[in-house]
Design a protein around this motif. Structure first.
Motif, PDB file in Angstrom:
ATOM      1  N   THR A  35       0.783  -1.385   0.097  1.00 19.22           N
ATOM      2  CA  THR A  35      -0.048   0.045   0.187  1.00 19.22           C
ATOM      3  C   THR A  35       0.967   1.320  -0.112  1.00 19.22           C
ATOM      4  O   THR A  35       2.077   1.355  -0.314  1.00 19.22           O
ATOM      5  N   ILE A  36       0.220   2.519   0.002  1.00 16.15           N
ATOM      6  CA  ILE A  36       1.054   3.248  -0.052  1.00 16.15           C
ATOM      7  C   ILE A  36       1.745   3.871   1.667  1.00 16.15           C
ATOM      8  O   ILE A  36       2.776   4.439   1.046  1.00 16.15           O
ATOM      9  N   ARG A  37       1.180   3.413   2.423  1.00 21.66           N
ATOM     10  CA  ARG A  37       2.131   3.656   3.953  1.00 21.66           C
ATOM     11  C   ARG A  37       2.734   2.349   3.699  1.00 21.66           C
ATOM     12  O   ARG A  37       3.997   3.147   4.280  1.00 21.66           O
ATOM     13  N   ASP A  38       2.786   1.127   3.314  1.00 26.04           N
ATOM     14  CA  ASP A  38       4.018   0.659   2.855  1.00 26.04           C
ATOM     15  C   ASP A  38       4.742   1.236   2.648  1.00 26.04           C
ATOM     16  O   ASP A  38       6.189   1.117   2.495  1.00 26.04           O
ATOM     17  N   TYR A  39       4.665   1.935   1.466  1.00 20.88           N
ATOM     18  CA  TYR A  39       5.914   2.270   0.674  1.00 20.88           C
ATOM     19  C   TYR A  39       6.284   3.468   1.199  1.00 20.88           C
ATOM     20  O   TYR A  39       7.459   2.975   1.373  1.00 20.88           O
ATOM     21  N   VAL A  40       5.726   4.398   2.311  1.00 23.31           N
ATOM     22  CA  VAL A  40       6.431   5.259   2.803  1.00 23.31           C
ATOM     23  C   VAL A  40       7.483   4.647   3.975  1.00 23.31           C
ATOM     24  O   VAL A  40       8.278   5.511   4.206  1.00 23.31           O
ATOM     25  N   GLU A  41       6.681   3.840   4.579  1.00 25.78           N
ATOM     26  CA  GLU A  41       7.115   3.245   5.474  1.00 25.78           C
ATOM     27  C   GLU A  41       8.727   1.805   4.889  1.00 25.78           C
ATOM     28  O   GLU A  41      10.087   2.138   6.147  1.00 25.78           O
ATOM     29  N   SER A  42       8.991   2.345   3.893  1.00 20.23           N
ATOM     30  CA  SER A  42      10.009   1.824   3.147  1.00 20.23           C
ATOM     31  C   SER A  42      10.869   2.290   2.879  1.00 20.23           C
ATOM     32  O   SER A  42      12.276   2.296   3.216  1.00 20.23           O
ATOM     33  N   ARG A  43      10.928   3.724   3.265  1.00 17.32           N
ATOM     34  CA  ARG A  43      11.454   4.665   2.765  1.00 17.32           C
ATOM     35  C   ARG A  43      11.922   5.834   4.338  1.00 17.32           C
ATOM     36  O   ARG A  43      11.436   6.876   3.660  1.00 17.32           O
ATOM     37  N   PRO A  44      11.927   5.456   5.241  1.00 19.83           N
ATOM     38  CA  PRO A  44      11.707   5.560   6.270  1.00 19.83           C
ATOM     39  C   PRO A  44      13.094   7.384   6.812  1.00 19.83           C
ATOM     40  O   PRO A  44      13.520   7.630   5.519  1.00 19.83           O
ATOM     41  N   LEU A  54       1.022  12.361   4.883  1.00 22.70           N
ATOM     42  CA  LEU A  54       0.906  10.496   3.605  1.00 22.70           C
ATOM     43  C   LEU A  54      -0.051  10.496   3.940  1.00 22.70           C
ATOM     44  O   LEU A  54      -1.081   9.736   3.249  1.00 22.70           O
ATOM     45  N   GLU A  55      -0.986  10.823   4.877  1.00 18.13           N
ATOM     46  CA  GLU A  55      -3.098  10.908   4.920  1.00 18.13           C
ATOM     47  C   GLU A  55      -3.659  11.847   3.318  1.00 18.13           C
ATOM     48  O   GLU A  55      -4.031  11.185   2.833  1.00 18.13           O
ATOM     49  N   ALA A  56      -2.340  12.574   2.641  1.00 19.43           N
ATOM     50  CA  ALA A  56      -3.468  13.356   1.777  1.00 19.43           C
ATOM     51  C   ALA A  56      -3.003  12.348   0.558  1.00 19.43           C
ATOM     52  O   ALA A  56      -3.452  11.790  -0.357  1.00 19.43           O
ATOM     53  N   PHE A  57      -1.704  11.554   0.449  1.00 16.27           N
ATOM     54  CA  PHE A  57      -1.300  10.558  -0.695  1.00 16.27           C
ATOM     55  C   PHE A  57      -1.843   9.864  -0.195  1.00 16.27           C
ATOM     56  O   PHE A  57      -1.866   9.143  -1.661  1.00 16.27           O
ATOM     57  N   GLU A  58      -2.678   8.934   0.270  1.00 13.17           N
ATOM     58  CA  GLU A  58      -3.231   7.678   0.729  1.00 13.17           C
ATOM     59  C   GLU A  58      -4.372   8.382   0.509  1.00 13.17           C
ATOM     60  O   GLU A  58      -5.487   7.767  -0.891  1.00 13.17           O
ATOM     61  N   LYS A  59      -5.327   9.148   0.414  1.00 18.27           N
ATOM     62  CA  LYS A  59      -6.320  10.221  -0.442  1.00 18.27           C
ATOM     63  C   LYS A  59      -5.831  10.857  -2.056  1.00 18.27           C
ATOM     64  O   LYS A  59      -6.903   9.964  -3.158  1.00 18.27           O
ATOM     65  N   ILE A  60      -5.016  10.867  -2.235  1.00 22.96           N
ATOM     66  CA  ILE A  60      -4.484  11.709  -3.716  1.00 22.96           C
ATOM     67  C   ILE A  60      -3.997  10.088  -4.993  1.00 22.96           C
ATOM     68  O   ILE A  60      -5.022  10.501  -6.094  1.00 22.96           O
ATOM     69  N   GLY A  61      -3.817   9.493  -4.547  1.00 27.58           N
ATOM     70  CA  GLY A  61      -3.284   8.133  -4.326  1.00 27.58           C
ATOM     71  C   GLY A  61      -1.559   8.167  -5.755  1.00 27.58           C
ATOM     72  O   GLY A  61      -1.260   8.971  -5.400  1.00 27.58           O
ATOM     73  N   PRO A  62      -1.692   7.153  -6.758  1.00 27.43           N
ATOM     74  CA  PRO A  62      -0.188   7.407  -7.104  1.00 27.43           C
ATOM     75  C   PRO A  62       0.154   8.905  -8.072  1.00 27.43           C
ATOM     76  O   PRO A  62       1.550   8.834  -7.854  1.00 27.43           O
ATOM     77  N   PRO A  84       9.791  10.175   0.273  1.00 26.40           N
ATOM     78  CA  PRO A  84       7.993  10.338   0.048  1.00 26.40           C
ATOM     79  C   PRO A  84       7.266  10.925   0.726  1.00 26.40           C
ATOM     80  O   PRO A  84       8.308  12.438   1.650  1.00 26.40           O
ATOM     81  N   LEU A  85       6.622  11.722   0.713  1.00 25.80           N
ATOM     82  CA  LEU A  85       5.605  12.385   1.315  1.00 25.80           C
ATOM     83  C   LEU A  85       5.181  11.929   3.210  1.00 25.80           C
ATOM     84  O   LEU A  85       5.603  10.905   2.936  1.00 25.80           O
ATOM     85  N   ARG A  86       5.636  13.181   4.317  1.00 23.86           N
ATOM     86  CA  ARG A  86       6.124  12.485   5.187  1.00 23.86           C
ATOM     87  C   ARG A  86       5.122  12.311   5.637  1.00 23.86           C
ATOM     88  O   ARG A  86       3.880  13.096   5.981  1.00 23.86           O
ATOM     89  N   GLU A  87       4.395  12.086   7.102  1.00 26.03           N
ATOM     90  CA  GLU A  87       3.552  12.537   8.066  1.00 26.03           C
ATOM     91  C   GLU A  87       4.154  13.736   8.140  1.00 26.03           C
ATOM     92  O   GLU A  87       4.899  14.415   8.461  1.00 26.03           O
ATOM     93  N   LYS A  88       2.419  14.215   9.117  1.00 25.36           N
ATOM     94  CA  LYS A  88       2.463  15.381   9.146  1.00 25.36           C
ATOM     95  C   LYS A  88       2.805  16.353  10.049  1.00 25.36           C
ATOM     96  O   LYS A  88       3.400  16.866   9.846  1.00 25.36           O
TER      97      LYS A  88
END
Length: 458
Positions: free
Chosen positions: A206-215, A274-282, A289-293
């Motif tokens: 998922t998008i969240r998984d991708y963000v977590e893979s590039r900490p 990250l939340e916006a990324f999940e709403k907007i999509g790829p 990646p876009l980060r947490e708020k």
């Protein structure tokens, strides 16, 4: 007539202040700045109610010609001009072949002839096996050099490759000798590659998984290693698209200890999380990646505290099919954001109007500081004898970003649907109108190559 163009009645953004003055332009240069210009001119522009600012110097753009149809000089620079950019530094990757030797650079220049609506400088690339080509690229006039510490490229012949530590070290030694600086995509490849493999093996795509893979730690670790090698070799450094406050602090600490190092960040890190990324999509996928708020707010603090040197778009477009996956696997999707047409409007709205950044400081972030770092001496500020690279911005005009208004070759963007509360209304490149809000792109391409060897357009 004394002037070709006079811009009147606007709030002119000078180096350290905003003044109600007129600007007189002749032969592409600013030749007078005064309270009231009464001499005759061929043309007058009334800028009442608007800011008159230096055009953006976007030092991180991917125009993927030749070799790929992801973007081009014509479409890309139209979008840049419409967004208030007047000069760019184009990256050495995404086109084929990558700009890692003089033959590839000459091919790029040939491709750009009579297509660009803004002035352009070019990067050279540092990749495994091209240390001997770096001096040739310098002789061809590249503005700087770029490398990736994160894994990049493909198996396609001529594509850009990331550096290993040996290449990074040897490349820095050579660039120190040549007097150039190296721009670095700083993410630790071992971290990010292994994290991604682990996620995919577990079916976490998922998008969240991708963000977590590039900490953040992957960015900070790479920054630290590059700073150490830079200190050892004496190479000047610049870090591109920094996304975390901790990485900013590492760079600032090195600078305070005497290293010649700068950093940039990008509008998407400040305007989407990250939340916006999940709403907007790829279409919002990028690297880092876009980060947490919470991390985004820390980055805002760094910007407002003056710790980020300048802003760039990292405009990295692609065809729409590259933003799709039949299996909904975010790791299969191209990472790059199309955003250069809305840079100035978006960040003026968010930084100046909403967070109180001064207008002259904003101009330094988008124009003065990148022009200084890349030694574009005629660019970046409204001063006598400099190029008349000028934009008009209406701070009170709101608009919604629409697909049909985008000039990109492939008109997708994570900003579509977003309301922005200011707008670029005119863009001048060396005194020539290239974009007008009412009429769109104006005239023929006027952009010229900015060679580091001549320091002016040739």
């Amino acid at each position: 007539m004394k002037f070709d163009l006079v811009i009147q009645n606007g709030s002119v953004v000078l180096k350290d202040s905003v003044e109600k003055v007129d600007i007189g332009i002749k032969d592409g240069k600013i030749i007078e700045i005064s309270q009231h210009i009464n001499d005759s001119a061929k043309e007058y522009v009334d800028a009442a109610g608007q800011y008159v600012m230096p055009g953006m110097v976007d030092a991180h753009v991917h125009l993927s010609e030749p070799g790929r149809d992801w973007e081009g000089f014509e479409t890309g620079t139209k979008a840049l001009a419409a967004g208030g950019t007047t000069s760019i530094v184009d990256m050495p990757l995404n086109g084929l072949p990558a700009i890692t030797n003089k033959e590839a650079l000459r091919g790029k220049l040939k491709c750009a002839e009579n297509k660009a609506y803004v002035d352009y400088a070019l990067y050279g690339g540092l990749v495994p096996g091209n240390i001997e080509d770096l001096e040739d690229l310098s002789n061809e006039g590249v503005a700087a050099y770029k490398c990736f510490m994160a894994t990049t490229g493909s198996d396609v012949v001529g594509d850009f490759k990331n550096v290993d530590v040996y290449t990074l070290y040897q490349g820095m030694k050579k660039l120190a000798e040549l007097g150039h600086f190296l721009s670095i995509h700083a993410e630790n490849a071992e971290f990010t590659d292994q994290y991604a493999l682990d996620k995919i093996k577990q079916g976490k795509v998922t998008i969240r998984d991708y963000v977590e893979s590039r900490p953040v730690i992957a960015e900070v670790d790479a920054v630290r290693q590059a700073l150490f090698l830079g200190k050892e070799t004496g190479c000047k450094l610049h870090f591109v698209h920094i996304s975390s406050r901790q990485a900013v602090e590492e760079i600032i600490k090195a600078r305070e200890e005497g290293q010649d190092v700068t950093l940039e960040s990008c509008p998407h890190y400040f305007t989407m999380d990250l939340e916006a990324f999940e709403k907007i999509g790829p279409v919002a996928k990028c690297a880092p990646p876009l980060r947490e708020k919470e991390e985004q707010e820390k980055l805002w603090e760094a910007l407002l505290d003056g710790k980020i040197d300048f802003l760039t778009s990292d405009h990295s477009p692609c065809p729409p099919e590259m933003k799709q996956s039949d299996t909904n696997n975010i790791f299969e999707i191209f990472g790059g954001i199309s955003g250069c047409q809305n840079n100035v409007d978006l960040m003026f709205d968010e930084a100046v109007k909403k967070r109180g950044l001064s207008v002259h400081r904003f101009a330094q972030l988008i124009a003065t500081n990148p022009a200084k770092r890349f030694n574009l001496k005629q660019k970046g500020s409204i001063e006598l004898d400099k190029d008349a690279d000028i934009i008009l911005l209406d701070p009170n005009q709101s608009y919604q970003v629409k697909k049909e208004d985008l000039y990109y070759r492939h008109p997708h963007s994570p900003y579509i649907g977003r309301t922005i509360n200011c707008r670029v209304t005119k863009t001048f490149v060396r005194g020539q109108l290239v974009f007008d809000l009412e009429g769109g792109i104006v005239g023929r391409p006027v952009g010229k190559y900015l060679s580091a060897n001549s320091l002016v357009e040739i």
